[in-house]
Design an enzyme around this catalytic site. Sequence first.
Site, PDB file in Angstrom:
ATOM      1  CE  LYS A   1      31.835  48.458   1.034  1.00  0.00           C
ATOM      2  NZ  LYS A   1      33.106  48.489   1.243  1.00  0.00           N
TER       3      LYS A   1
ATOM      4  CD  GLU B   1      33.166  50.701  -2.493  1.00  0.00           C
ATOM      5  OE1 GLU B   1      32.375  50.236  -1.687  1.00  0.00           O
ATOM      6  OE2 GLU B   1      34.592  50.885  -2.536  1.00  0.00           O
TER       7      GLU B   1
ATOM      8  NE  ARG C   1      37.493  38.822  12.543  1.00  0.00           N
ATOM      9  CZ  ARG C   1      37.716  37.434  12.502  1.00  0.00           C
ATOM     10  NH1 ARG C   1      38.982  37.216  12.167  1.00  0.00           N
ATOM     11  NH2 ARG C   1      36.841  36.776  12.880  1.00  0.00           N
TER      12      ARG C   1
ATOM     13  CE  LYS D   1      33.519  53.307   0.036  1.00  0.00           C
ATOM     14  NZ  LYS D   1      33.650  53.083   1.053  1.00  0.00           N
TER      15      LYS D   1
END
Length: 338
Positions: free
Chosen positions: A132, A173, A42, A215
């Site tokens: 976010k 979002e 990752r 978003k």
Amino acid sequence: MLMDTARALFADDKGLLAMDESNPTCNRRFERYKIPSTVDARRAYRELIVTTPGLGECISGAILYDETFRQETSDGRPFLKVLTDAGIIPGIKVDAGATDLAAHPGEKITEGLDGLRERLRDYFQMGARFAKWRAVIAIGDDLPSRSGMEANAHVLARYAALCQEAGLVPIVEPEVLMDGAHTLEQCRKVTEEVLRNVFIQLNCQRVLLEGLILKPNMVLPGLKCAAPATVEEVAQATVKSLWRTVPAAVPGIAFLSGGQSGEQASAHLNAMNSRAMARMPWALSFSFARALQFPALEIWQGKDVNVTAAQQALLHRARCNRSARRGEYSAAMETKVV
Ligand code: 13P
């Protein structure tokens, strides 16, 4: 400062790169190419992304996951420094994922408010300037319910208020999912209802609209819908739902891609900006994960020898989307190197 950060994230027709997949999601995407589910794989993949030469020409901010936020390149440079040196503002995903909403079969609620104030303070000190939180809304028989929408909108607003208290611009979002057989029109109605609820709750929680980024999903027919929609129809339905629900004080809207291909997402964004820009009060931008990253991941396949080609593919998608913000994207960009 919130408004300065929000403005900077929309400046120069640049957009956001979402690279904040949780470890389970990232591992699932790796599995397809038999890339090992390890911290180092990752890390290597995220190194490829953040060191892409020229990325800052098209990307103003990158959303990271906690593991990535603290990682370094193989030659010892913190990812945060690599990004800020490239003119890219670091952001952080702070929700703890969606879980079943009690007494609401088929609906989810996003968790992560516990201890959020302290986590936001720490992320700000480490260099994050925005955050976010994703809520997911499914369309189905009798879904979403009013109470499911309200619960998610309330949590999004609580998160957004905490972000602003900490000096971080919240990306709000609410994602209406593409899964299902619903039509474009059904998606439009649900998207409008969801956004209405979100702005009611944002106002209730005293969130500064000028200091947040919305978003949303684009308005699309479900993946199993028999009636496909044209690019024009998607653009019109999306703009209509936003026009009806998003206050003009919001500085900008940065769409998620939601499972669209890179080309589809660019074409839809382009259509919105080329036909509607003159009468839109907010910037219409992108905050894609899959539609920016997938071509690069497919090329990389976990192999060092593919890094340069994968970076070129990522940069290509970023350039296509910057052009789409200007209404200057065309399918011809896909066949020649830009
Ligand atoms: P996609 O663009 O792949 O939908 O991801 C955006 C995102 O940040 C999901 O939370």
